[in-house]
Design a protein around this motif. Structure first.
Motif, PDB file in Angstrom:
ATOM      1  N   TRP A 124       0.870  -1.258   0.002  1.00 41.41           N
ATOM      2  CA  TRP A 124       0.117   0.087  -0.083  1.00 41.41           C
ATOM      3  C   TRP A 124       0.923   1.140  -0.001  1.00 41.41           C
ATOM      4  O   TRP A 124       0.459   2.143  -0.686  1.00 41.41           O
ATOM      5  N   ASP A 125       1.895   1.195   0.560  1.00 46.15           N
ATOM      6  CA  ASP A 125       2.700   2.393   0.655  1.00 46.15           C
ATOM      7  C   ASP A 125       3.408   3.071  -0.474  1.00 46.15           C
ATOM      8  O   ASP A 125       3.361   4.125  -0.949  1.00 46.15           O
ATOM      9  N   ILE A 126       3.865   2.128  -1.251  1.00 46.63           N
ATOM     10  CA  ILE A 126       4.305   2.482  -2.721  1.00 46.63           C
ATOM     11  C   ILE A 126       3.156   2.860  -3.673  1.00 46.63           C
ATOM     12  O   ILE A 126       3.215   3.822  -4.247  1.00 46.63           O
ATOM     13  N   PHE A 127       2.026   1.811  -3.570  1.00 46.68           N
ATOM     14  CA  PHE A 127       0.996   2.409  -4.484  1.00 46.68           C
ATOM     15  C   PHE A 127       0.246   3.663  -4.090  1.00 46.68           C
ATOM     16  O   PHE A 127      -0.015   4.541  -5.047  1.00 46.68           O
ATOM     17  N   ASN A 128       0.096   3.908  -2.905  1.00 50.49           N
ATOM     18  CA  ASN A 128      -0.747   5.105  -2.600  1.00 50.49           C
ATOM     19  C   ASN A 128       0.280   6.385  -2.672  1.00 50.49           C
ATOM     20  O   ASN A 128      -0.099   7.481  -2.662  1.00 50.49           O
ATOM     21  N   ASN A 129       1.640   6.198  -2.918  1.00 46.98           N
ATOM     22  CA  ASN A 129       2.414   7.416  -3.308  1.00 46.98           C
ATOM     23  C   ASN A 129       2.895   7.612  -4.751  1.00 46.98           C
ATOM     24  O   ASN A 129       3.562   8.525  -5.141  1.00 46.98           O
ATOM     25  N   ASP A 130       2.436   6.582  -5.543  1.00 46.74           N
ATOM     26  CA  ASP A 130       2.528   6.514  -6.914  1.00 46.74           C
ATOM     27  C   ASP A 130       1.615   7.713  -7.527  1.00 46.74           C
ATOM     28  O   ASP A 130       0.525   7.430  -7.491  1.00 46.74           O
ATOM     29  N   SER A 131       2.103   8.953  -7.818  1.00 49.14           N
ATOM     30  CA  SER A 131       1.124   9.854  -8.083  1.00 49.14           C
ATOM     31  C   SER A 131       0.522   9.963  -9.630  1.00 49.14           C
ATOM     32  O   SER A 131      -0.362  10.886  -9.563  1.00 49.14           O
ATOM     33  N   HIS A 132       0.915   9.207 -10.329  1.00 50.99           N
ATOM     34  CA  HIS A 132       0.845   9.290 -11.706  1.00 50.99           C
ATOM     35  C   HIS A 132      -0.385   8.525 -11.986  1.00 50.99           C
ATOM     36  O   HIS A 132      -1.111   8.552 -13.118  1.00 50.99           O
ATOM     37  N   PHE A 133      -1.212   7.705 -11.144  1.00 54.32           N
ATOM     38  CA  PHE A 133      -2.253   6.790 -11.452  1.00 54.32           C
ATOM     39  C   PHE A 133      -3.058   7.058 -10.182  1.00 54.32           C
ATOM     40  O   PHE A 133      -2.610   7.078  -8.925  1.00 54.32           O
ATOM     41  N   ARG A 134      -4.409   6.767 -10.251  1.00 58.04           N
ATOM     42  CA  ARG A 134      -5.146   6.684  -9.165  1.00 58.04           C
ATOM     43  C   ARG A 134      -5.437   5.249  -8.577  1.00 58.04           C
ATOM     44  O   ARG A 134      -5.326   4.248  -9.294  1.00 58.04           O
ATOM     45  N   VAL A 135      -5.484   5.267  -7.441  1.00 58.65           N
ATOM     46  CA  VAL A 135      -5.326   3.547  -6.593  1.00 58.65           C
ATOM     47  C   VAL A 135      -6.584   3.278  -5.979  1.00 58.65           C
ATOM     48  O   VAL A 135      -7.169   4.285  -5.344  1.00 58.65           O
ATOM     49  N   HIS A 136      -7.218   2.131  -6.342  1.00 58.96           N
ATOM     50  CA  HIS A 136      -8.536   1.788  -5.611  1.00 58.96           C
ATOM     51  C   HIS A 136      -8.315   0.516  -4.881  1.00 58.96           C
ATOM     52  O   HIS A 136      -7.838  -0.458  -5.696  1.00 58.96           O
ATOM     53  N   TRP A 137      -8.574   0.142  -3.676  1.00 59.43           N
ATOM     54  CA  TRP A 137      -8.374  -0.905  -3.102  1.00 59.43           C
ATOM     55  C   TRP A 137      -9.783  -1.684  -2.915  1.00 59.43           C
ATOM     56  O   TRP A 137     -10.609  -1.043  -2.163  1.00 59.43           O
ATOM     57  N   LEU A 138      -9.796  -2.949  -3.294  1.00 60.67           N
ATOM     58  CA  LEU A 138     -10.943  -3.611  -3.433  1.00 60.67           C
ATOM     59  C   LEU A 138     -10.980  -4.880  -2.610  1.00 60.67           C
ATOM     60  O   LEU A 138     -10.089  -5.824  -2.913  1.00 60.67           O
ATOM     61  N   PRO A 139     -11.916  -4.895  -1.442  1.00 55.43           N
ATOM     62  CA  PRO A 139     -11.732  -6.245  -0.677  1.00 55.43           C
ATOM     63  C   PRO A 139     -12.436  -7.669  -1.509  1.00 55.43           C
ATOM     64  O   PRO A 139     -13.036  -7.447  -2.259  1.00 55.43           O
ATOM     65  N   MET A 140     -11.464  -8.734  -1.288  1.00 54.48           N
ATOM     66  CA  MET A 140     -11.861  -9.797  -1.745  1.00 54.48           C
ATOM     67  C   MET A 140     -13.134 -10.427  -1.284  1.00 54.48           C
ATOM     68  O   MET A 140     -13.647 -11.322  -1.766  1.00 54.48           O
ATOM     69  N   GLY A 141     -13.643  -9.899  -0.048  1.00 52.19           N
ATOM     70  CA  GLY A 141     -14.864 -10.370   0.693  1.00 52.19           C
ATOM     71  C   GLY A 141     -14.605 -11.522   1.393  1.00 52.19           C
ATOM     72  O   GLY A 141     -15.600 -12.244   1.361  1.00 52.19           O
ATOM     73  N   MET A 142     -13.550 -11.863   2.068  1.00 54.22           N
ATOM     74  CA  MET A 142     -13.319 -13.165   2.470  1.00 54.22           C
ATOM     75  C   MET A 142     -14.067 -12.966   4.021  1.00 54.22           C
ATOM     76  O   MET A 142     -14.550 -14.302   4.563  1.00 54.22           O
ATOM     77  N   ARG A 143     -14.482 -11.997   4.354  1.00 53.94           N
ATOM     78  CA  ARG A 143     -14.999 -11.674   5.647  1.00 53.94           C
ATOM     79  C   ARG A 143     -16.560 -12.426   5.828  1.00 53.94           C
ATOM     80  O   ARG A 143     -16.912 -12.763   6.671  1.00 53.94           O
ATOM     81  N   SER A 144     -17.256 -11.898   4.566  1.00 51.64           N
ATOM     82  CA  SER A 144     -18.609 -12.406   4.614  1.00 51.64           C
ATOM     83  C   SER A 144     -19.010 -12.889   3.347  1.00 51.64           C
ATOM     84  O   SER A 144     -18.450 -12.437   2.012  1.00 51.64           O
ATOM     85  N   SER A 145     -19.700 -13.913   3.188  1.00 52.63           N
ATOM     86  CA  SER A 145     -20.370 -14.646   1.974  1.00 52.63           C
ATOM     87  C   SER A 145     -21.067 -13.620   1.071  1.00 52.63           C
ATOM     88  O   SER A 145     -21.200 -13.654  -0.074  1.00 52.63           O
TER      89      SER A 145
END
Length: 300
Positions: free
Chosen positions: A252-273
């Motif tokens: 997350w550290d390097i992706f969130n500081n890569d300023s030339h693209f937008r980053v979206h974090w999507l959960p795999m949903g392992m917590r709830s079916s």
């Protein structure tokens, strides 16, 4: 090499301690072989001829047929070919600034990893490093095509274990809900391609979809103004190497500081079916997010 004085020829060396550090190339024979293969594939990114490695993992010491090992003084006397000291007017040693998470934390497995950042304020440098590597392998620097159809790239099975995703449902949903005039969908197993081909594909993508992990690094070559969607294990976190049931947003550290693209974090949903990444609710959210990002891109 990146940002070094081109008038000076660099002499690259790897320092091998008598007791190898944990998880380094020299700690196990199988790691030495993996490092050799990885360096052969990726050294061109740094402008280095991979043939300079030699033909065997045992030669994985320097890039110019020079051996530097930690040896006892008596061993040096027995073999005069092994130098005890190396002298140079200029030199640099260490990990350098461009490490993904620094030395005070790990990749994002543990909760404490999110309390400090390593790459804040380095967005411009990371983008310059991206362009440097692309030039070294001969991939042209192009601006993002904002007119469409927009290229959406799925990097499948880029990770291991629970993070190894084929994105079958996501690919089908995107193809069904977007016209060919809107998007062009590409599906790749990046590890089967050369580094140059991986970079070319990423550099032409408007949206790049992948799982977190080492294989997601290819997204670093996305063009300015593009987007990356990173699926992460929302219960895969660790606490002192034991499961913590918390999110693991790796790198997350390097992706969130890569300023030339937008980053979206999507959960795999392992917590709830009900919130699995393949559920209709999650697929609808993915499509909505893609539509939003395409709207942003068309207005750049």
């Amino acid at each position: 090499m990146f940002r070094h004085d081109k008038s000076k020829k660099l002499f690259l060396m790897r320092f091998i301690p008598e007791i190898p550090l944990w998880a380094t190339c020299d700690s196990k024979d199988f790691r030495k072989k993996r490092c050799f293969n990885m360096l052969q594939k990726f050294l061109p990114l740094m402008g280095i001829d991979p043939d300079s490695l030699g033909t065997s993992p045992d030669s994985l010491i320097s890039f110019e047929n020079f051996q530097l090992n930690v040896t006892k003084e008596k061993q040096v006397e027995k073999n005069s070919n092994l130098p005890k000291y190396v002298c140079a007017k200029f030199g640099a040693a260490g990990l350098g600034a461009l490490t993904d998470h620094g030395t005070k934390k790990i990749h994002g497995w543990e909760e404490n990893d999110y309390k400090i950042t390593q790459n804040h304020g380095r967005g411009a440098m990371l983008y310059a490093f991206r362009n440097f590597m692309m030039k070294n392998v001969g991939v042209p620097l192009k601006e993002l095509d904002t007119s469409g159809p927009h290229k959406i790239t799925f990097s499948v099975f880029s990770a291991t274990r629970s993070r190894a995703k084929g994105f079958e449902h996501q690919i089908e949903e995107v193809k069904n809900r977007f016209s060919s005039d809107e998007v062009e969908v590409g599906v790749y197993q990046m590890h089967e391609l050369s580094a140059k081909e991986q970079i070319r594909i990423a550099s032409e993508s408007a949206i790049y979809i992948t799982s977190v992990g080492g294989g997601s690094f290819t997204a670093s070559f996305l063009p300015f103004g593009s987007s990356v969607f990173l699926y992460y294990d929302d219960v895969g976190g660790l606490n002192k190497s034991k499961p913590s049931n918390k999110p693991a947003r790796l790198d997350w550290d390097i992706f969130n500081n890569d300023s030339h693209f937008r980053v979206h974090w999507l959960p795999m949903g392992m917590r709830s079916s009900k919130e699995r990444m393949d559920s209709q609710k999650s697929l609808d959210s993915l499509v909505d997010l893609i539509r939003h990002e395409l709207d942003v891109i068309t207005h750049l």
